[in-house]
Write a protein that holds these residues in place. Structure first.
Motif, PDB file in Angstrom:
ATOM      1  N   ASN A  62       0.843  -1.190   0.000  1.00 35.00           N
ATOM      2  CA  ASN A  62       0.000   0.000   0.000  1.00 35.00           C
ATOM      3  C   ASN A  62       0.881   1.244   0.000  1.00 35.00           C
ATOM      4  O   ASN A  62       1.671   1.433   0.921  1.00 35.00           O
ATOM      5  N   GLN A  63       0.709   2.059  -1.018  1.00 40.26           N
ATOM      6  CA  GLN A  63       1.497   3.279  -1.143  1.00 40.26           C
ATOM      7  C   GLN A  63       0.559   4.480  -1.251  1.00 40.26           C
ATOM      8  O   GLN A  63      -0.489   4.410  -1.889  1.00 40.26           O
ATOM      9  N   THR A  64       0.962   5.561  -0.644  1.00 39.96           N
ATOM     10  CA  THR A  64       0.238   6.824  -0.749  1.00 39.96           C
ATOM     11  C   THR A  64       0.928   7.663  -1.808  1.00 39.96           C
ATOM     12  O   THR A  64       2.161   7.737  -1.853  1.00 39.96           O
ATOM     13  N   ILE A  65       0.136   8.269  -2.691  1.00 44.56           N
ATOM     14  CA  ILE A  65       0.651   9.110  -3.771  1.00 44.56           C
ATOM     15  C   ILE A  65       0.664  10.550  -3.278  1.00 44.56           C
ATOM     16  O   ILE A  65      -0.355  11.060  -2.800  1.00 44.56           O
ATOM     17  N   LEU A  66       1.817  11.187  -3.414  1.00 46.51           N
ATOM     18  CA  LEU A  66       1.997  12.558  -2.945  1.00 46.51           C
ATOM     19  C   LEU A  66       2.482  13.458  -4.069  1.00 46.51           C
ATOM     20  O   LEU A  66       3.241  13.018  -4.931  1.00 46.51           O
ATOM     21  N   ILE A  67       2.042  14.695  -4.039  1.00 47.53           N
ATOM     22  CA  ILE A  67       2.622  15.751  -4.866  1.00 47.53           C
ATOM     23  C   ILE A  67       3.031  16.848  -3.894  1.00 47.53           C
ATOM     24  O   ILE A  67       2.178  17.395  -3.189  1.00 47.53           O
ATOM     25  N   ASP A  68       4.319  17.131  -3.858  1.00 43.63           N
ATOM     26  CA  ASP A  68       4.834  18.134  -2.916  1.00 43.63           C
ATOM     27  C   ASP A  68       4.324  17.879  -1.500  1.00 43.63           C
ATOM     28  O   ASP A  68       3.855  18.788  -0.816  1.00 43.63           O
ATOM     29  N   ASN A  69       4.362  16.638  -1.071  1.00 45.12           N
ATOM     30  CA  ASN A  69       3.949  16.208   0.269  1.00 45.12           C
ATOM     31  C   ASN A  69       2.450  16.334   0.541  1.00 45.12           C
ATOM     32  O   ASN A  69       2.011  16.173   1.672  1.00 45.12           O
ATOM     33  N   GLU A  70       1.640  16.604  -0.486  1.00 48.90           N
ATOM     34  CA  GLU A  70       0.182  16.598  -0.341  1.00 48.90           C
ATOM     35  C   GLU A  70      -0.346  15.257  -0.842  1.00 48.90           C
ATOM     36  O   GLU A  70      -0.006  14.816  -1.946  1.00 48.90           O
ATOM     37  N   ILE A  71      -1.192  14.613  -0.052  1.00 52.92           N
ATOM     38  CA  ILE A  71      -1.786  13.340  -0.452  1.00 52.92           C
ATOM     39  C   ILE A  71      -2.769  13.593  -1.597  1.00 52.92           C
ATOM     40  O   ILE A  71      -3.674  14.410  -1.466  1.00 52.92           O
ATOM     41  N   VAL A  72      -2.556  12.891  -2.722  1.00 53.91           N
ATOM     42  CA  VAL A  72      -3.450  13.026  -3.870  1.00 53.91           C
ATOM     43  C   VAL A  72      -4.083  11.696  -4.259  1.00 53.91           C
ATOM     44  O   VAL A  72      -4.929  11.657  -5.147  1.00 53.91           O
ATOM     45  N   GLY A  73      -3.681  10.603  -3.603  1.00 52.97           N
ATOM     46  CA  GLY A  73      -4.256   9.316  -3.935  1.00 52.97           C
ATOM     47  C   GLY A  73      -3.521   8.168  -3.274  1.00 52.97           C
ATOM     48  O   GLY A  73      -2.648   8.363  -2.422  1.00 52.97           O
ATOM     49  N   SER A  74      -3.890   6.981  -3.720  1.00 55.33           N
ATOM     50  CA  SER A  74      -3.271   5.765  -3.195  1.00 55.33           C
ATOM     51  C   SER A  74      -3.157   4.747  -4.317  1.00 55.33           C
ATOM     52  O   SER A  74      -3.866   4.815  -5.329  1.00 55.33           O
ATOM     53  N   ILE A  75      -2.245   3.810  -4.120  1.00 54.36           N
ATOM     54  CA  ILE A  75      -2.046   2.729  -5.080  1.00 54.36           C
ATOM     55  C   ILE A  75      -1.604   1.500  -4.297  1.00 54.36           C
ATOM     56  O   ILE A  75      -0.827   1.629  -3.340  1.00 54.36           O
ATOM     57  N   SER A  76      -2.123   0.350  -4.674  1.00 60.01           N
ATOM     58  CA  SER A  76      -1.854  -0.861  -3.900  1.00 60.01           C
ATOM     59  C   SER A  76      -1.800  -2.087  -4.781  1.00 60.01           C
ATOM     60  O   SER A  76      -2.466  -2.168  -5.809  1.00 60.01           O
ATOM     61  N   LYS A  77      -1.039  -3.060  -4.306  1.00 64.17           N
ATOM     62  CA  LYS A  77      -1.063  -4.416  -4.847  1.00 64.17           C
ATOM     63  C   LYS A  77      -1.668  -5.282  -3.761  1.00 64.17           C
ATOM     64  O   LYS A  77      -1.329  -5.161  -2.584  1.00 64.17           O
ATOM     65  N   PHE A  78      -2.616  -6.129  -4.134  1.00 70.64           N
ATOM     66  CA  PHE A  78      -3.238  -7.037  -3.183  1.00 70.64           C
ATOM     67  C   PHE A  78      -3.453  -8.381  -3.870  1.00 70.64           C
ATOM     68  O   PHE A  78      -3.332  -8.492  -5.097  1.00 70.64           O
ATOM     69  N   ILE A  79      -3.735  -9.392  -3.080  1.00 69.31           N
ATOM     70  CA  ILE A  79      -3.955 -10.735  -3.620  1.00 69.31           C
ATOM     71  C   ILE A  79      -5.451 -11.026  -3.599  1.00 69.31           C
ATOM     72  O   ILE A  79      -6.115 -10.856  -2.568  1.00 69.31           O
ATOM     73  N   LEU A  80      -5.971 -11.433  -4.758  1.00 76.11           N
ATOM     74  CA  LEU A  80      -7.367 -11.817  -4.887  1.00 76.11           C
ATOM     75  C   LEU A  80      -7.418 -13.155  -5.601  1.00 76.11           C
ATOM     76  O   LEU A  80      -6.988 -13.252  -6.760  1.00 76.11           O
ATOM     77  N   GLU A  81      -7.899 -14.175  -4.900  1.00 77.53           N
ATOM     78  CA  GLU A  81      -7.997 -15.521  -5.468  1.00 77.53           C
ATOM     79  C   GLU A  81      -6.667 -15.951  -6.081  1.00 77.53           C
ATOM     80  O   GLU A  81      -6.610 -16.404  -7.228  1.00 77.53           O
ATOM     81  N   SER A  82      -5.592 -15.763  -5.360  1.00 79.39           N
ATOM     82  CA  SER A  82      -4.208 -16.137  -5.694  1.00 79.39           C
ATOM     83  C   SER A  82      -3.571 -15.300  -6.810  1.00 79.39           C
ATOM     84  O   SER A  82      -2.443 -15.567  -7.206  1.00 79.39           O
ATOM     85  N   ASP A  83      -4.274 -14.297  -7.329  1.00 80.87           N
ATOM     86  CA  ASP A  83      -3.695 -13.390  -8.322  1.00 80.87           C
ATOM     87  C   ASP A  83      -3.314 -12.067  -7.664  1.00 80.87           C
ATOM     88  O   ASP A  83      -4.051 -11.552  -6.814  1.00 80.87           O
ATOM     89  N   ALA A  84      -2.188 -11.510  -8.090  1.00 83.14           N
ATOM     90  CA  ALA A  84      -1.781 -10.184  -7.624  1.00 83.14           C
ATOM     91  C   ALA A  84      -2.519  -9.147  -8.473  1.00 83.14           C
ATOM     92  O   ALA A  84      -2.448  -9.178  -9.702  1.00 83.14           O
ATOM     93  N   GLU A  85      -3.227  -8.255  -7.817  1.00 76.97           N
ATOM     94  CA  GLU A  85      -4.016  -7.234  -8.512  1.00 76.97           C
ATOM     95  C   GLU A  85      -3.583  -5.847  -8.059  1.00 76.97           C
ATOM     96  O   GLU A  85      -3.076  -5.668  -6.955  1.00 76.97           O
ATOM     97  N   ILE A  86      -3.814  -4.899  -8.928  1.00 73.07           N
ATOM     98  CA  ILE A  86      -3.481  -3.501  -8.665  1.00 73.07           C
ATOM     99  C   ILE A  86      -4.773  -2.707  -8.500  1.00 73.07           C
ATOM    100  O   ILE A  86      -5.771  -3.005  -9.161  1.00 73.07           O
ATOM    101  N   THR A  87      -4.731  -1.733  -7.632  1.00 69.61           N
ATOM    102  CA  THR A  87      -5.833  -0.790  -7.495  1.00 69.61           C
ATOM    103  C   THR A  87      -5.243   0.576  -7.187  1.00 69.61           C
ATOM    104  O   THR A  87      -4.175   0.669  -6.587  1.00 69.61           O
ATOM    105  N   TYR A  88      -5.915   1.601  -7.646  1.00 67.45           N
ATOM    106  CA  TYR A  88      -5.445   2.953  -7.350  1.00 67.45           C
ATOM    107  C   TYR A  88      -6.642   3.887  -7.297  1.00 67.45           C
ATOM    108  O   TYR A  88      -7.705   3.589  -7.836  1.00 67.45           O
ATOM    109  N   TRP A  89      -6.441   5.002  -6.610  1.00 65.44           N
ATOM    110  CA  TRP A  89      -7.499   5.995  -6.462  1.00 65.44           C
ATOM    111  C   TRP A  89      -6.836   7.358  -6.422  1.00 65.44           C
ATOM    112  O   TRP A  89      -5.955   7.597  -5.597  1.00 65.44           O
ATOM    113  N   ILE A  90      -7.239   8.228  -7.299  1.00 64.72           N
ATOM    114  CA  ILE A  90      -6.719   9.592  -7.354  1.00 64.72           C
ATOM    115  C   ILE A  90      -7.854  10.547  -7.004  1.00 64.72           C
ATOM    116  O   ILE A  90      -8.972  10.403  -7.506  1.00 64.72           O
TER     117      ILE A  90
END
Length: 161
Positions: A62-90
């Motif tokens: 789980n990573q937080t996305i920053l621009i000049d130390n301001e939180i602008v979103g998140s991005i993550s890798k997680f496991i779903l049914e044995s597959d590695a999946e990506i999700t992000y939110w801006i």
């Protein structure tokens, strides 16, 4: 190229980030495009409990996305049914500026799990472009019940090798 690019950084998500990230996912337009959210995603207490557990899960990145130390979103890798999946939110006020693509590019430098899958609603063109810009290939589709739209919709499945 936007000036934002040089200022986009990722750092491991901290529990203190969750309040801001919770607020981002309350945006109605963003929720419509994300479409597959938990039924209690607008319940702050449930959200904080869920993501506090996720942050403790060593199989996630789980990573937080920053621009000049301001939180602008998140991005993550997680496991779903044995597959590695990506999700992000801006945060919606940052859409359309290439930030998600650059954040995903940066994330792929630190998250080495492959294959990595991404799923996106058929009508979420912006997110489809983000995945394609970062080398994900559309490999198929699936249907699922959207808790937000309250109908079954098609989602596209992308894969990065």
């Amino acid at each position: 190229m936007n000036n934002f690019y040089q200022n986009i950084t990722l750092r491991p998500t901290k529990s203190s980030d969750l309040e801001t990230l919770f607020q981002f996912q309350l945006d109605q337009e963003a929720r419509h495009l994300a479409t597959f959210l938990s039924k209690d995603s607008t319940d702050k207490s449930a959200y904080l409990n869920k993501y506090t557990k996720i942050l403790a899960d060593l199989s996630t990145n789980n990573q937080t996305i920053l621009i000049d130390n301001e939180i602008v979103g998140s991005i993550s890798k997680f496991i779903l049914e044995s597959d590695a999946e990506i999700t992000y939110w801006i945060d919606r006020k940052f859409w359309g500026q290439g930030i998600a693509s650059k954040a995903l590019e940066n994330f792929l430098d630190i998250e080495k799990t492959r294959p990595l899958y991404g799923r996106v609603a058929f009508d979420n063109i912006g997110s489809q472009k983000v995945l394609e810009n970062c080398g994900f290939i559309k490999i198929g589709s699936d249907k699922g019940f959207s808790t937000i739209r309250q109908i079954e919709i098609e989602e596209y499945i992308y894969k990065k090798i």
